[in-house]
Enzyme design. Structure first.
Site, mmCIF file in Angstrom:
data_model
loop_
_atom_site.group_PDB
_atom_site.id
_atom_site.type_symbol
_atom_site.label_atom_id
_atom_site.label_comp_id
_atom_site.label_asym_id
_atom_site.label_seq_id
_atom_site.Cartn_x
_atom_site.Cartn_y
_atom_site.Cartn_z
ATOM 1 N N LYS A 59 1.013 -1.069 0.058
ATOM 2 C CA LYS A 59 -0.040 0.075 0.057
ATOM 3 C C LYS A 59 0.924 1.204 0.010
ATOM 4 C CE LYS A 59 -3.814 2.040 2.596
ATOM 5 N NZ LYS A 59 -4.660 1.618 3.939
ATOM 6 N N SER B 269 -9.509 1.835 2.827
ATOM 7 C CA SER B 269 -8.697 2.610 1.903
ATOM 8 C C SER B 269 -7.590 1.839 1.393
ATOM 9 C CB SER B 269 -8.137 3.746 2.738
ATOM 10 O OG SER B 269 -7.095 3.156 3.815
ATOM 11 N N SER C 269 -9.698 -0.340 6.955
ATOM 12 C CA SER C 269 -9.053 -0.257 5.763
ATOM 13 C C SER C 269 -8.448 -1.465 5.128
ATOM 14 C CB SER C 269 -8.398 0.791 5.611
ATOM 15 O OG SER C 269 -8.933 2.060 5.395
HETATM 16 N N1 GLN Z 1 -12.956 4.195 6.200
HETATM 17 C C1 GLN Z 1 -12.742 4.840 7.624
HETATM 18 C C2 GLN Z 1 -12.217 6.115 7.489
HETATM 19 O O1 GLN Z 1 -12.433 6.644 6.495
HETATM 20 C C3 GLN Z 1 -11.528 3.878 7.845
HETATM 21 C C4 GLN Z 1 -10.142 4.192 6.995
HETATM 22 C C5 GLN Z 1 -9.211 3.314 7.340
HETATM 23 O O2 GLN Z 1 -8.829 2.145 8.081
HETATM 24 N N2 GLN Z 1 -7.818 3.914 7.305
HETATM 25 O O3 GLN Z 1 -11.336 6.832 8.227
#
Ligand code: GLN
Length: 485
Positions: free
Chosen positions: A78, A153, A177
């Site tokens: 990532k 994400s 994410s």
């Molecule tokens: N969807 C969540 C957010 O927007 C979690 C994102 C993540 O785990 N980086 O913060």
């Protein structure tokens, strides 16, 4: 045989027997990327030349009989983990040309295990989002249905694994994410316990929540990657000094004697009918495999979304203050003075979702509001933690949905941040509590979209998640299905 379709453990066996080479395996992965990447858009940067050189070096080692479980295995990272000499953008314009001078600890460990780094995968800017649409560069498409989001994400990593554009991948999870994109792409994803894996070189979003973890084609591969990446790191003061077990040992036992809790607050209105059906079937099967399933309560679940969306933006607003155009990253060159330079750099460099989080977080931390917002959220976070502590007094693991619906359409929630935030409802509470969570494929919707089961455990009890996930996987074939591209 298509080499790109192999799991880590299957590829390892073939490498060991000398039936394939790391160079052939890596070349096959790049051929696959050439074939499908235009449709999927999983990667932001490909490191082909370096990857081929790493594969050659791996073959040389294998020739000398030096073969570890990850030697010569092509992995995707990532693009929020620093890679020395390879661009690390975090999906943001503000870091578009940033080349880190060092490797994150996780990447360093993978390199010393002689894995091959294929490239850096797409993500929501700085990890903020649930669809990978908040990337400044491209939207990743779900390999199972190209009109849909892959989740986020870590959507690029999950899509790359599902589309066989790598053999395994690394993601990060702050509030879901890793687990949610794994679920939407029909692959396996583990968010380890907070403190289990070093965050050194993971670009910070919300430091009290961020964790690095594997996204893989099956649970065995997940255990293999955990063996390499877990462990204390003097460079991360929040990493916990405790011994790292051999996670593959957890693949050896059955489910007899295990107690699985079903949190009643997770099976509520708003949970899609097909997701609910797949979950019911999964719970039944886990019962048949020998576990005792019983209902439990996590009473503070309804407050988790509000709590997370104060804590995470507050930490983000502080962490992202470092992007000021002075030391590294984008700098607006047209400004007349320092204040204007700060303002223009940050306005141009950050996308709308990141700006929204910075504004929410700065407000929540400001004098006069701190107690009412950040202070209160921290207190509620403790209550959410207590819920899990209570539940784990009588249960070994909890079985829950990952997301309330299968993958939604690209664009569907883009202009509706609240609805996007609400889709995190089942992954946020475990993040607030710091407990580990594993997502494994547990079914498909009528439209052919993958559905995931979330297995939660006590702090540092990833082994039990792997054990349950593996036994479930062995009794089903969802993880063997591949999208047609
Ligand atoms: N969807 C969540 C957010 O927007 C979690 C994102 C993540 O785990 N980086 O913060």
């Amino acid at each position: 045989m298509d080499l790109y379709g192999l799991t880590i453990h299957a590829a390892h066996e073939l490498l060991k027997r000398g039936e394939i080479s790391a160079v052939a395996l890596t070349a096959a992965v790049f051929e696959r990327i050439e074939e499908v990447e235009e449709k999927v858009s999983a990667y932001l940067t490909l490191a082909r030349d370096r990857a081929m050189a790493e594969a050659e070096a791996a073959d040389a080692l294998i020739g000398q009989g030096e073969l570890g479980p990850l030697t010569g295995i092509p992995l995707a990272i990532k693009d929020i983990l620093c890679t020395e000499g390879t661009r690390t953008t975090c999906g943001s314009k503000i870091l578009e040309d940033f080349i880190p001078p060092y490797d994150s600890t996780v990447v360093k460990k993978l390199r010393s295990a002689h894995a091959v780094v294929v490239g850096k995968t797409n993500l929501d800017e700085f990890g903020m989002g649930s669809s990978t649409e908040h990337s400044a560069f491209a939207s990743t498409h779900n390999p199972w249905d190209l009109t849909r989001i892959p989740g986020g994400s870590s959507g690029g990593s999950a899509a790359a694994v599902a589309a066989d554009e790598c053999i395994g991948a690394i993601g990060s999870d702050t509030g879901g994410s890793i687990r949610q994109p794994a679920s939407h792409c029909g692959v396996v994803g583990l968010k380890p316990t907070y403190g289990r894996v070093s965050r050194f070189g993971l670009v910070a979003f919300a430091s009290s929540l961020d964790q690095v973890g594997p996204i893989t084609k099956d649970v065995t591969d997940c255990a293999l990657l955990m063996n390499e990446i877990a462990g204390y790191d003097a460079m991360d003061s929040t990493s916990v000094p405790r011994p790292v077990p051999d996670f593959t040992k957890a693949l050896e036992s059955g489910l007899h004697g295990l107690v699985a809790g079903i949190p009643k607050e997770y099976y509520v209105e708003g949970l899609d009918g097909e997701v609910s059906q797949a979950l019911d079937d999964a719970i039944k099967l886990i019962g048949e495999l020998g576990a005792t399933c019983r209902e439990v309560s996590l009473p503070h679940t309804p407050y988790a979304v509000a709590t997370y969306y104060l804590v995470a933006p507050a930490e983000a607003s502080s962490n992202l203050a470092r992007y000021d155009g002075v030391r590294y990253g984008l700098r607006d060159a047209t400004s007349a003075n320092l204040m204007e330079m700060y303002r223009n750099t940050r306005s141009r460099g950050f996308g709308p979702e990141v700006q929204r989080r910075i504004i929410i977080g700065t407000y929540a931390l400001s004098a006069g509001y701190y107690e009412a917002y950040y202070g209160k959220a921290s207190q509620v976070r403790t209550l959410v933690m207590e819920d899990f502590k209570q539940a784990f007094q009588t249960c070994d693991v909890l079985l829950a949905p990952v997301a309330p619906t299968p993958a939604f359409k690209l664009g569907e929630k883009l202009d509706d941040p609240l609805s996007m935030y609400l889709s995190d409802i089942f992954t946020l509470p475990p993040s607030l509590a710091g407990v580990p969570g594993l997502s494994v494929p547990c079914g498909f919707s009528r439209e052919g979209l993958p559905i995931g089961l979330q297995i939660l455990g006590k702090h540092f009890d990833e082994e039990k998640l792997i054990r349950v996930g593996y036994n479930f996987e062995q009794a089903t074939d969802y993880h063997k299905r591949r999208p047609e591209l």
